[in-house]
Design a protein around this motif. Structure first.
Motif, mmCIF file in Angstrom:
data_model
loop_
_atom_site.group_PDB
_atom_site.id
_atom_site.type_symbol
_atom_site.label_atom_id
_atom_site.label_comp_id
_atom_site.label_asym_id
_atom_site.label_seq_id
_atom_site.Cartn_x
_atom_site.Cartn_y
_atom_site.Cartn_z
ATOM 1 N N LEU A 227 10.732 -20.383 -69.212
ATOM 2 C CA LEU A 227 10.413 -20.689 -67.812
ATOM 3 C C LEU A 227 10.356 -19.415 -66.964
ATOM 4 C CD1 LEU A 227 9.787 -23.260 -66.368
ATOM 5 C CD2 LEU A 227 12.219 -23.579 -65.902
ATOM 6 N N GLN A 228 11.326 -18.513 -67.207
ATOM 7 C CA GLN A 228 11.373 -17.283 -66.402
ATOM 8 C C GLN A 228 10.168 -16.382 -66.682
ATOM 9 O OE1 GLN A 228 15.331 -15.981 -67.330
ATOM 10 N NE2 GLN A 228 16.207 -17.434 -65.856
ATOM 11 N N GLY A 229 9.663 -16.434 -67.928
ATOM 12 C CA GLY A 229 8.528 -15.577 -68.279
ATOM 13 C C GLY A 229 7.185 -16.150 -67.839
ATOM 14 N N TYR A 230 7.203 -17.307 -67.214
ATOM 15 C CA TYR A 230 5.950 -17.980 -66.856
ATOM 16 C C TYR A 230 5.474 -17.563 -65.461
ATOM 17 C CZ TYR A 230 2.608 -21.590 -65.775
ATOM 18 O OH TYR A 230 1.461 -22.245 -65.410
ATOM 19 N N ASP A 231 4.177 -17.299 -65.341
ATOM 20 C CA ASP A 231 3.613 -16.872 -64.051
ATOM 21 C C ASP A 231 2.415 -17.772 -63.718
ATOM 22 O OD1 ASP A 231 2.226 -15.628 -62.018
ATOM 23 O OD2 ASP A 231 2.487 -13.600 -62.827
ATOM 24 N N ASN A 232 2.609 -18.697 -62.776
ATOM 25 C CA ASN A 232 1.551 -19.685 -62.491
ATOM 26 C C ASN A 232 0.320 -19.039 -61.850
ATOM 27 O OD1 ASN A 232 1.053 -22.520 -62.900
ATOM 28 N ND2 ASN A 232 0.885 -22.702 -60.670
ATOM 29 N N GLY A 233 0.555 -18.042 -60.983
ATOM 30 C CA GLY A 233 -0.584 -17.368 -60.343
ATOM 31 C C GLY A 233 -1.485 -16.756 -61.402
ATOM 32 N N ARG A 234 -0.856 -16.167 -62.390
ATOM 33 C CA ARG A 234 -1.620 -15.544 -63.460
ATOM 34 C C ARG A 234 -2.440 -16.589 -64.242
ATOM 35 N NH1 ARG A 234 0.234 -10.800 -67.388
ATOM 36 N NH2 ARG A 234 -1.516 -11.058 -68.794
ATOM 37 N N VAL A 235 -1.816 -17.732 -64.502
ATOM 38 C CA VAL A 235 -2.513 -18.807 -65.231
ATOM 39 C C VAL A 235 -3.749 -19.272 -64.455
ATOM 40 C CG1 VAL A 235 -2.254 -21.280 -65.791
ATOM 41 C CG2 VAL A 235 -0.643 -19.602 -66.712
ATOM 42 N N ILE A 236 -3.610 -19.428 -63.140
ATOM 43 C CA ILE A 236 -4.767 -19.857 -62.334
ATOM 44 C C ILE A 236 -5.846 -18.772 -62.354
ATOM 45 C CG2 ILE A 236 -5.536 -20.431 -59.984
ATOM 46 C CD1 ILE A 236 -2.754 -21.770 -59.632
ATOM 47 N N GLY A 237 -5.413 -17.516 -62.225
ATOM 48 C CA GLY A 237 -6.375 -16.404 -62.291
ATOM 49 C C GLY A 237 -7.110 -16.385 -63.620
ATOM 50 N N GLU A 238 -6.374 -16.613 -64.704
ATOM 51 C CA GLU A 238 -7.017 -16.603 -66.037
ATOM 52 C C GLU A 238 -8.004 -17.758 -66.182
ATOM 53 O OE1 GLU A 238 -4.174 -16.341 -69.230
ATOM 54 O OE2 GLU A 238 -3.252 -14.577 -68.321
ATOM 55 N N ALA A 239 -7.659 -18.908 -65.602
ATOM 56 C CA ALA A 239 -8.583 -20.055 -65.680
ATOM 57 C C ALA A 239 -9.881 -19.716 -64.945
ATOM 58 C CB ALA A 239 -7.929 -21.298 -65.078
ATOM 59 N N LEU A 240 -9.756 -19.092 -63.773
ATOM 60 C CA LEU A 240 -10.960 -18.738 -63.004
ATOM 61 C C LEU A 240 -11.769 -17.667 -63.747
ATOM 62 C CD1 LEU A 240 -9.380 -18.783 -59.430
ATOM 63 C CD2 LEU A 240 -11.054 -20.399 -60.346
ATOM 64 N N ASP A 241 -11.076 -16.693 -64.330
ATOM 65 C CA ASP A 241 -11.768 -15.660 -65.130
ATOM 66 C C ASP A 241 -12.508 -16.293 -66.300
ATOM 67 O OD1 ASP A 241 -11.081 -13.505 -63.658
ATOM 68 O OD2 ASP A 241 -9.380 -12.896 -64.915
ATOM 69 N N HIS A 242 -11.826 -17.252 -66.938
ATOM 70 C CA HIS A 242 -12.428 -17.929 -68.097
ATOM 71 C C HIS A 242 -13.741 -18.615 -67.691
ATOM 72 C CE1 HIS A 242 -12.814 -20.619 -71.564
ATOM 73 N NE2 HIS A 242 -12.917 -21.609 -70.696
ATOM 74 N N ILE A 243 -13.696 -19.314 -66.541
ATOM 75 C CA ILE A 243 -14.908 -20.013 -66.076
ATOM 76 C C ILE A 243 -16.011 -18.988 -65.755
ATOM 77 C CG2 ILE A 243 -15.866 -21.405 -64.191
ATOM 78 C CD1 ILE A 243 -13.176 -22.913 -64.115
ATOM 79 N N CYS A 244 -15.641 -17.901 -65.076
ATOM 80 C CA CYS A 244 -16.642 -16.875 -64.717
ATOM 81 C C CYS A 244 -17.283 -16.305 -65.983
ATOM 82 C CB CYS A 244 -16.000 -15.719 -63.952
ATOM 83 S SG CYS A 244 -15.462 -16.160 -62.324
ATOM 84 N N LYS A 245 -16.432 -15.973 -66.961
ATOM 85 C CA LYS A 245 -16.943 -15.340 -68.185
ATOM 86 C C LYS A 245 -17.875 -16.304 -68.937
ATOM 87 C CE LYS A 245 -15.626 -12.958 -72.409
ATOM 88 N NZ LYS A 245 -16.597 -13.752 -73.157
ATOM 89 N N ARG A 246 -17.428 -17.561 -69.000
ATOM 90 C CA ARG A 246 -18.236 -18.555 -69.699
ATOM 91 C C ARG A 246 -19.600 -18.690 -69.044
ATOM 92 N NH1 ARG A 246 -18.241 -24.000 -70.122
ATOM 93 N NH2 ARG A 246 -19.057 -24.330 -72.199
ATOM 94 N N LEU A 247 -19.589 -18.751 -67.707
ATOM 95 C CA LEU A 247 -20.862 -18.921 -67.005
ATOM 96 C C LEU A 247 -21.744 -17.690 -67.193
ATOM 97 C CD1 LEU A 247 -19.812 -20.734 -63.699
ATOM 98 C CD2 LEU A 247 -20.716 -21.700 -65.802
ATOM 99 N N ARG A 248 -21.114 -16.493 -67.203
ATOM 100 C CA ARG A 248 -21.900 -15.266 -67.435
ATOM 101 C C ARG A 248 -22.521 -15.285 -68.821
ATOM 102 N NH1 ARG A 248 -18.021 -12.469 -64.636
ATOM 103 N NH2 ARG A 248 -16.940 -11.813 -66.541
ATOM 104 N N ASP A 249 -21.716 -15.680 -69.834
ATOM 105 C CA ASP A 249 -22.236 -15.716 -71.206
ATOM 106 C C ASP A 249 -23.386 -16.704 -71.326
ATOM 107 O OD1 ASP A 249 -20.375 -13.868 -71.860
ATOM 108 O OD2 ASP A 249 -19.016 -15.242 -72.933
ATOM 109 N N ILE A 250 -23.218 -17.861 -70.704
ATOM 110 C CA ILE A 250 -24.282 -18.877 -70.787
ATOM 111 C C ILE A 250 -25.536 -18.362 -70.068
ATOM 112 C CG2 ILE A 250 -24.944 -21.226 -70.122
ATOM 113 C CD1 ILE A 250 -21.916 -21.963 -70.427
ATOM 114 N N SER A 251 -25.290 -17.741 -68.924
ATOM 115 C CA SER A 251 -26.407 -17.210 -68.156
ATOM 116 C C SER A 251 -27.158 -16.149 -68.970
ATOM 117 C CB SER A 251 -25.836 -16.650 -66.851
ATOM 118 O OG SER A 251 -26.716 -15.805 -66.228
#
Ligand code: ATP
Length: 262
Positions: A227-251
């Motif tokens: 629990l202490q090692g978990y960073d929710n802000g980072r998880v949300i950032g990674e999800a947004l990065d994942h979507i951006c990267k996926r859309l770039r690759d598809i594009s």
């Protein structure tokens, strides 16, 4: 249920729709719940309709938080009762968390229908039905303010899959740890919760139950360090990065001359 051929490329998604339509017809789900599901589906498309690594880390943290909690509660709405009733009941059994019905569009019939759906999977005590929802979350105007004095009111950790932003904020203000499942990393709920599992509830819930079963052999110190090692802000950032990267690759795959600029 309408027969969907298992070979259909969108089989899973179509089965989910059928379950929600059935839930609508049997009084569990309101029309607004069907619209909310559509918003989730759109984000699932962007994520790739598979559980991603950032969701697995959030599931680990959620499992640790539920096992460490003293008074955990699982909040159940119509869509959750239609899509994953067996898994919320299993999660309750494995963690000792209470089950509580909590609805934006509240009626006695819906409360009863949702409680019955959970009992069909073996739930014994379902809170938040009728007079049991006699306490109130301060500063909240919607029907979601009504909670059980034995459940959400006194909980230290509240699991609220598919929640709306107002209540997440209100629960946080009450000092509770809030865990959610939300496919939209931009929703207020996703951004306000302590732990945001950005995944489809139909994939995340079985994984969470499995994780809890595995985590049960760990000591409290190990759970605390997860629990202490978990960073929710980072998880949300990674999800947004994942979507951006996926859309770039598809594009790029479509030959977009600008895709590489991302
Ligand atoms: P907020 O108030 O938090 O900004 P919202 O207004 O979109 O969000 P709701 O209309 O209550 O809140 O919608 C619930 C949320 O659940 C949406 O963000 C939607 O993306 C998400 N959602 C819908 N279906 C699923 C699903 N099957 N799995 C995971 N998330 C889902």
């Amino acid at each position: 249920m309408f027969m969907i051929p298992p070979t259909h490329p969108r089989y899973r998604s179509l089965v989910e729709r059928e379950r929600l339509v059935e839930g609508f017809e049997s009084g569990l789900v309101v029309p607004q719940g069907l619209i909310a599901h559509g918003r989730g589906e759109a984000f699932d498309y962007l994520i790739g309709e598979e559980t991603q690594e950032f969701a697995v880390r959030a599931i680990e943290a959620a499992s640790a938080a539920l096992l460490l909690a003293e008074r955990p509660v699982i909040s159940v709405n119509g869509n959750v009762a239609a899509l994953v009733p067996e898994h919320v009941v299993a999660l309750s059994r494995e963690t000792g968390a209470k089950l509580e019905v909590n609805l934006f569009y509240r009626s006695r019939e819906r409360e009863e229908a949702i409680a019955a759906a959970l009992r069909r999977w073996g739930a014994e005590d379902v809170l938040g039905v009728g007079e049991d929802a006699s306490a109130q979350i301060p500063e909240l105007q919607s029907e979601r303010r009504r909670v059980s004095p034995r459940g959400i009111l006194v909980a230290d950790v509240v699991f609220v899959p598919l929640e709306d932003g107002d209540r997440t904020e209100a629960l946080r203000r009450m000092g509770k740890m809030v865990i959610t499942v939300d496919l939209n990393p931009l929703s207020r709920t996703a951004r306000t919760a302590d732990i945001t599992i950005i995944d489809n509830v139909t994939r995340a819930l079985p994984l969470l139950v499995d994780m809890v079963r595995r985590h049960k052999s760990l000591g409290r110190d190990s759970l605390r360090s997860i629990l202490q090692g978990y960073d929710n802000g980072r998880v949300i950032g990674e999800a947004l990065d994942h979507i951006c990267k996926r859309l770039r690759d598809i594009s790029l795959s479509f030959g977009s001359p600008n895709a590489h600029r991302g």
